[in-house]
Every structure is written in C-alpha cells, then in structure tokens.
Design an enzyme around this catalytic site. Structure first.
Site, short mmCIF file in Angstrom:
data_model
loop_
_atom_site.label_atom_id
_atom_site.label_comp_id
_atom_site.label_asym_id
_atom_site.label_seq_id
_atom_site.Cartn_x
_atom_site.Cartn_y
_atom_site.Cartn_z
N HIS A 262 0.84 -1.20 0.00
CA HIS A 262 0.00 0.00 0.00
C HIS A 262 0.88 1.25 0.00
O HIS A 262 2.06 1.20 0.35
CB HIS A 262 -0.90 0.01 1.24
CG HIS A 262 -2.09 -0.90 1.11
ND1 HIS A 262 -3.12 -0.89 2.00
CD2 HIS A 262 -2.39 -1.84 0.16
CE1 HIS A 262 -4.04 -1.79 1.62
NE2 HIS A 262 -3.60 -2.38 0.52
N GLU B 169 0.99 4.00 1.92
CA GLU B 169 1.57 4.43 3.19
C GLU B 169 2.72 3.50 3.59
O GLU B 169 3.76 3.92 4.09
CB GLU B 169 0.50 4.41 4.31
CG GLU B 169 -0.71 5.28 4.04
CD GLU B 169 -1.85 4.53 3.35
OE1 GLU B 169 -1.58 3.65 2.48
OE2 GLU B 169 -3.02 4.82 3.66
N CYS C 95 -6.04 2.14 5.49
CA CYS C 95 -6.87 0.95 5.69
C CYS C 95 -6.73 0.42 7.10
O CYS C 95 -5.69 0.51 7.73
CB CYS C 95 -6.48 -0.13 4.67
SG CYS C 95 -4.81 -0.76 4.87
N CYS D 40 -2.53 -0.46 7.19
CA CYS D 40 -1.73 0.75 7.34
C CYS D 40 -1.98 1.46 8.66
O CYS D 40 -1.07 2.09 9.21
CB CYS D 40 -1.99 1.68 6.16
SG CYS D 40 -1.39 0.96 4.61
ZN ZN Z 1 -3.27 0.30 3.56
#
Ligand code: ZN
Length: 178
Positions: free
Chosen positions: A61, A63, A98, A108
């Site tokens: 992801h 981040e 998320c 994250c």
């Molecule tokens: Zn995430």
C-alpha cells in the site's frame, strides 16, 4: 527516486495533489485501489518519502511504501521506522488509511500506530483526500481508530472525484479510465 517538488509550507492541497499524481503511477488492478501518499516533515517542509499502491514488491500500500522506503534510507527495519521519523511527521494520502486487509497483510493503520512508539512520536497527523469506499472490506474504521489513538485526521475536500476515478481505474465497474 521520484522527483521531489517543493511546495510552500503547509500547502496541504499541493501535497495532496502530489500524492494523487503518485497514485496515477500505480498499476490499475481489479483488486485494489490506486492510492498515493507523501510523508512530510512539517517542521522543515521536506518530503521524506513517497509511495503508491504496489510500488514496492508484494501487495504493498502507499503508506506502507513510504514507511518502508524511509526506513531503508535510514538503515532501520520497517518496524523501527518510528525511531527515525522527525518530530513533526505528517502523511498525505489520497485515501483514508486501511484498517483491515483482505489478504492477511498488516493494515496501514497498524503501521502508523507502530510509529507512535518511536522516539520522536511517529506520525502525528494524517491528511486524507477521501474515506475508503466499502468495495473490498466493508466500512473502514481507519480514521476513527487513528483519532482514538490521538492521531489527527484531516479531510482535505475538493479532490474526491478525481481521487476516486484514479483509485478505481482497473475495477470492473469503473466507467472511466484515469
Ligand atoms: Zn493500507
């Protein structure tokens, strides 16, 4: 290394637009959102790291990519990145971090929480462009969990339509190409 533009201090909209430009680099896939993120030291107005969905190896992801890249620049493991983040670290992300991941990967939100244990206190503020749509994991409690832990979450309005168009490119129900 991605090019590092420079913006006026606290020019949140420009940072968020930069994050959106990073999201556009993410490969369109039916199974995730294309998200971009920028990690910034608000004191020095320096971009610390950039990231986007699937930039790094694995199901990564945005981040996560920022944190992993910054950790690697500082020769620490990703779980110790909080120790090398500056005092006033903020992250701009096109989409709410998320809270739940469908494939057993660490969300994250939990990665951000771990930075809070670092010597400088980790990521204090999250600037986000849109809440996460309920497409994959149902309602996202990311923002509320972050706020409950003392991380300030600030929604930056104005780019939602563009962010979602980019995020959903590659989805079966996506009517437009970003
Ligand atoms: Zn995430």
């Amino acid at each position: 290394m991605a090019e590092r533009p420079s913006f006026e201090p606290l020019d949140h909209e420009s940072y968020l637009r930069f994050a959106l430009s990073l999201a556009r680099k993410s490969p369109p896939k039916p199974s995730n959102f294309r998200v971009g993120a920028v990690l910034v030291d608000e004191t020095s107005n320096q971009i610390l790291a950039t990231g986007y969905t699937l930039e790094l190896e694995g199901n990564t992801h945005a981040e996560q990519c920022c944190l992993r890249k910054f950790a690697s620049m500082h020769n620490v493991s990703e779980d110790r990145v909080g120790d090398v983040l500056p005092q006033k670290t903020v992250i701009y992300t096109t989409m709410e971090p998320c809270n739940k991941r469908s494939v057993g990967n660490e969300p994250c939100v939990d990665r951000i929480f771990r930075t809070l244990q670092g010597v400088n206190g980790g990521i204090k503020t999250v600037y986000l462009g849109v809440s996460e749509p309920e497409t994959f994991v149902g309602e996202n409690a990311g923002r509320s969990r972050l706020e409950a832990a003392g991380v300030v979450c600030i929604h930056m309005p104005g780019l939602e339509a563009e962010i979602l168009e980019v995020a959903k490119a590659g989805h079966a129900d996506s009517s437009s190409q970003a």
